[in-house]
Design a protein around this motif. Structure first.
Motif, PDB file in Angstrom:
ATOM      1  N   ALA A 241       0.831  -1.206   0.000  1.00  0.00           N
ATOM      2  CA  ALA A 241       0.000   0.000   0.000  1.00  0.00           C
ATOM      3  C   ALA A 241       0.864   1.253   0.000  1.00  0.00           C
ATOM      4  O   ALA A 241       0.581   2.221  -0.722  1.00  0.00           O
ATOM      5  CB  ALA A 241      -0.936  -0.017   1.207  1.00  0.00           C
ATOM      6  N   LEU A 242       1.935   1.248   0.815  1.00  0.00           N
ATOM      7  CA  LEU A 242       2.832   2.404   0.846  1.00  0.00           C
ATOM      8  C   LEU A 242       3.543   2.564  -0.487  1.00  0.00           C
ATOM      9  O   LEU A 242       3.726   3.692  -0.978  1.00  0.00           O
ATOM     10  CB  LEU A 242       3.843   2.258   1.981  1.00  0.00           C
ATOM     11  CG  LEU A 242       4.915   3.342   2.076  1.00  0.00           C
ATOM     12  CD1 LEU A 242       4.295   4.736   2.150  1.00  0.00           C
ATOM     13  CD2 LEU A 242       5.818   3.095   3.285  1.00  0.00           C
ATOM     14  N   SER A 243       3.948   1.468  -1.100  1.00  0.00           N
ATOM     15  CA  SER A 243       4.609   1.543  -2.401  1.00  0.00           C
ATOM     16  C   SER A 243       3.690   2.175  -3.438  1.00  0.00           C
ATOM     17  O   SER A 243       4.141   2.979  -4.276  1.00  0.00           O
ATOM     18  CB  SER A 243       5.036   0.144  -2.861  1.00  0.00           C
ATOM     19  OG  SER A 243       6.028  -0.403  -2.002  1.00  0.00           O
ATOM     20  N   ARG A 244       2.408   1.846  -3.388  1.00  0.00           N
ATOM     21  CA  ARG A 244       1.460   2.470  -4.322  1.00  0.00           C
ATOM     22  C   ARG A 244       1.376   3.975  -4.082  1.00  0.00           C
ATOM     23  O   ARG A 244       1.317   4.764  -5.036  1.00  0.00           O
ATOM     24  CB  ARG A 244       0.076   1.829  -4.175  1.00  0.00           C
ATOM     25  CG  ARG A 244      -0.021   0.421  -4.740  1.00  0.00           C
ATOM     26  CD  ARG A 244      -1.464  -0.016  -4.877  1.00  0.00           C
ATOM     27  NE  ARG A 244      -2.129  -0.130  -3.593  1.00  0.00           N
ATOM     28  CZ  ARG A 244      -2.171  -1.241  -2.862  1.00  0.00           C
ATOM     29  NH1 ARG A 244      -1.582  -2.344  -3.299  1.00  0.00           N
ATOM     30  NH2 ARG A 244      -2.818  -1.268  -1.707  1.00  0.00           N
ATOM     31  N   ASP A 245       1.372   4.374  -2.807  1.00  0.00           N
ATOM     32  CA  ASP A 245       1.311   5.801  -2.499  1.00  0.00           C
ATOM     33  C   ASP A 245       2.583   6.522  -2.933  1.00  0.00           C
ATOM     34  O   ASP A 245       2.529   7.649  -3.446  1.00  0.00           O
ATOM     35  CB  ASP A 245       1.078   6.004  -0.998  1.00  0.00           C
ATOM     36  CG  ASP A 245      -0.377   5.811  -0.613  1.00  0.00           C
ATOM     37  OD1 ASP A 245      -1.212   5.644  -1.522  1.00  0.00           O
ATOM     38  OD2 ASP A 245      -0.673   5.806   0.599  1.00  0.00           O
ATOM     39  N   VAL A 246       3.727   5.899  -2.706  1.00  0.00           N
ATOM     40  CA  VAL A 246       4.997   6.499  -3.135  1.00  0.00           C
ATOM     41  C   VAL A 246       4.997   6.673  -4.659  1.00  0.00           C
ATOM     42  O   VAL A 246       5.378   7.729  -5.183  1.00  0.00           O
ATOM     43  CB  VAL A 246       6.188   5.629  -2.677  1.00  0.00           C
ATOM     44  CG1 VAL A 246       7.479   6.076  -3.376  1.00  0.00           C
ATOM     45  CG2 VAL A 246       6.360   5.707  -1.166  1.00  0.00           C
ATOM     46  N   ALA A 247       4.555   5.635  -5.371  1.00  0.00           N
ATOM     47  CA  ALA A 247       4.532   5.705  -6.832  1.00  0.00           C
ATOM     48  C   ALA A 247       3.574   6.783  -7.329  1.00  0.00           C
ATOM     49  O   ALA A 247       3.854   7.456  -8.327  1.00  0.00           O
ATOM     50  CB  ALA A 247       4.141   4.346  -7.407  1.00  0.00           C
ATOM     51  N   ALA A 248       2.465   6.968  -6.627  1.00  0.00           N
ATOM     52  CA  ALA A 248       1.432   7.886  -7.107  1.00  0.00           C
ATOM     53  C   ALA A 248       1.643   9.323  -6.664  1.00  0.00           C
ATOM     54  O   ALA A 248       1.287  10.261  -7.391  1.00  0.00           O
ATOM     55  CB  ALA A 248       0.058   7.415  -6.626  1.00  0.00           C
ATOM     56  N   HIS A 249       2.240   9.511  -5.485  1.00  0.00           N
ATOM     57  CA  HIS A 249       2.223  10.849  -4.887  1.00  0.00           C
ATOM     58  C   HIS A 249       3.591  11.467  -4.670  1.00  0.00           C
ATOM     59  O   HIS A 249       3.674  12.633  -4.284  1.00  0.00           O
ATOM     60  CB  HIS A 249       1.482  10.811  -3.545  1.00  0.00           C
ATOM     61  CG  HIS A 249       0.074  10.336  -3.657  1.00  0.00           C
ATOM     62  ND1 HIS A 249      -0.879  11.019  -4.373  1.00  0.00           N
ATOM     63  CD2 HIS A 249      -0.539   9.224  -3.165  1.00  0.00           C
ATOM     64  CE1 HIS A 249      -2.028  10.366  -4.301  1.00  0.00           C
ATOM     65  NE2 HIS A 249      -1.853   9.272  -3.589  1.00  0.00           N
ATOM     66  N   TRP A 250       4.659  10.697  -4.850  1.00  0.00           N
ATOM     67  CA  TRP A 250       5.977  11.290  -4.625  1.00  0.00           C
ATOM     68  C   TRP A 250       6.434  11.991  -5.889  1.00  0.00           C
ATOM     69  O   TRP A 250       6.595  11.386  -6.935  1.00  0.00           O
ATOM     70  CB  TRP A 250       7.006  10.239  -4.217  1.00  0.00           C
ATOM     71  CG  TRP A 250       8.340  10.878  -3.954  1.00  0.00           C
ATOM     72  CD1 TRP A 250       9.439  10.863  -4.743  1.00  0.00           C
ATOM     73  CD2 TRP A 250       8.680  11.675  -2.827  1.00  0.00           C
ATOM     74  NE1 TRP A 250      10.442  11.596  -4.188  1.00  0.00           N
ATOM     75  CE2 TRP A 250      10.009  12.105  -3.011  1.00  0.00           C
ATOM     76  CE3 TRP A 250       7.986  12.069  -1.688  1.00  0.00           C
ATOM     77  CZ2 TRP A 250      10.666  12.907  -2.090  1.00  0.00           C
ATOM     78  CZ3 TRP A 250       8.634  12.868  -0.768  1.00  0.00           C
ATOM     79  CH2 TRP A 250       9.960  13.271  -0.971  1.00  0.00           C
ATOM     80  N   HIS A 251       6.644  13.314  -5.797  1.00  0.00           N
ATOM     81  CA  HIS A 251       7.028  14.097  -6.966  1.00  0.00           C
ATOM     82  C   HIS A 251       8.347  14.833  -6.754  1.00  0.00           C
ATOM     83  O   HIS A 251       8.639  15.797  -7.439  1.00  0.00           O
ATOM     84  CB  HIS A 251       5.934  15.113  -7.305  1.00  0.00           C
ATOM     85  CG  HIS A 251       4.614  14.471  -7.564  1.00  0.00           C
ATOM     86  ND1 HIS A 251       4.396  13.614  -8.616  1.00  0.00           N
ATOM     87  CD2 HIS A 251       3.446  14.531  -6.865  1.00  0.00           C
ATOM     88  CE1 HIS A 251       3.141  13.196  -8.591  1.00  0.00           C
ATOM     89  NE2 HIS A 251       2.544  13.730  -7.537  1.00  0.00           N
ATOM     90  N   GLY A 252       9.129  14.409  -5.795  1.00  0.00           N
ATOM     91  CA  GLY A 252      10.389  15.084  -5.515  1.00  0.00           C
ATOM     92  C   GLY A 252      11.530  14.496  -6.311  1.00  0.00           C
ATOM     93  O   GLY A 252      11.349  13.802  -7.308  1.00  0.00           O
ATOM     94  N   ASP A 253      12.741  14.797  -5.867  1.00  0.00           N
ATOM     95  CA  ASP A 253      13.960  14.279  -6.466  1.00  0.00           C
ATOM     96  C   ASP A 253      13.899  12.763  -6.482  1.00  0.00           C
ATOM     97  O   ASP A 253      13.735  12.140  -5.437  1.00  0.00           O
ATOM     98  CB  ASP A 253      15.158  14.763  -5.631  1.00  0.00           C
ATOM     99  CG  ASP A 253      16.496  14.321  -6.197  1.00  0.00           C
ATOM    100  OD1 ASP A 253      16.510  13.414  -7.047  1.00  0.00           O
ATOM    101  OD2 ASP A 253      17.505  14.879  -5.766  1.00  0.00           O
TER     102      ASP A 253
END
Length: 265
Positions: A241-253
């Protein structure tokens, strides 16, 4: 020559703060000065100033720890803040499902940086603190990060000293290499009495949109009679679940979680 120039006050302060990055939540003044390479008188003066400013805390037994003011500043770093915000809901769900200690770590300077932790009130006591760094070869989060790190990172750790921390710490490079191979095959890491006597952990990787491992989450329970594999289903659910959130919402470096992110899988 450059190396003969006297160390600046800023350099001495950085050395003191870096002493805590080498492991150990609480340090006495002598240990701080030894790690920082400073005379006791100089260390005493600077540690006193850092304590007065809230960057270090002095405890009743005379030891020191990182102060809340320094942590508040450090927690604003994008890598820490972004990952913690995404991870906390999943960590809280995992805690509710298991009531064991939940930890989240990233690779930093060949160690594990603990960026968040939830303490299980009915689980085994752990000394890990947020902001602390731990060896890679002794913990569930560390073994996951090391197993999926770049080959040069793994080889550097395997070639170095594998310090013993508890009765079952793996100190033989060949044994550790086999253990890391198994982590990559299985997709998770198990430890028992390797970092702390009486503690066992199971760790799993957190991946980004490209499938690269950017962090690791673990559950830490008592080692006596612990069936760590029963903890795998809730842990796996949380990291997916966290991996999905990282893939979808992380927009940094894209390299912000780890300076050593080059794929080593």
């Amino acid at each position: 020559m450059e190396r003969d120039r006297p160390v600046s006050v800023a350099g001495k302060v950085m050395a003191i703060l870096n002493a805590f990055a080498q492991g150990g939540v609480r340090l006495n003044l002598s240990e701080i000065c030894r790690r920082a390479g400073l005379p006791l008188a100089t260390g005493h003066r600077l540690v006193g100033e850092l304590t007065a400013g809230g960057f270090l805390d002095r405890l009743p037994d005379g030891t020191y720890r990182i102060g809340t003011r320094l942590w508040r500043i450090g927690s604003q770093a994008p890598a820490v803040m972004g990952l913690r915000e995404l991870a906390l809901p999943h960590m809280e769900d995992l805690y509710e499902a298991t009531h064991d200690n939940v930890q989240l770590g990233v690779l930093r300077d060949d160690r594990v940086l603990i960026v968040e932790r939830l303490r299980g009130t009915r689980s085994v006591p752990v000394l890990t603190q947020v902001g602390q760094t731990l060896p890679l070869h002794t913990t569930g989060v560390g073994k996951v990060l090391l197993a999926f790190a770049a080959p040069d990172v793994r080889e550097a750790i395997l070639a170095g000293e594998l310090e013993r921390h508890a009765a079952r710490t793996i100190t033989d490079p060949a044994d550790l290499r086999r253990s890391l191979d198994e982590v990559r095959r299985a997709g998770y890491a198990l430890t028992r009495d390797e970092m702390t006597l009486g503690a066992a952990s199971v760790g799993a990787p957190v991946r980004d949109a490209a499938g690269d491992v950017v962090a690791a989450m673990s559950l830490v329970a008592g080692s006596r009679g612990a069936d760590l594999r029963r903890l795998l289903p809730p842990l796996t659910t949380a990291v997916r679940a966290l991996s999905r959130d990282v893939a979808a919402h992380w927009h940094g470096d894209p390299d912000i979680f780890s300076a050593e992110r080059r794929s080593g899988a």
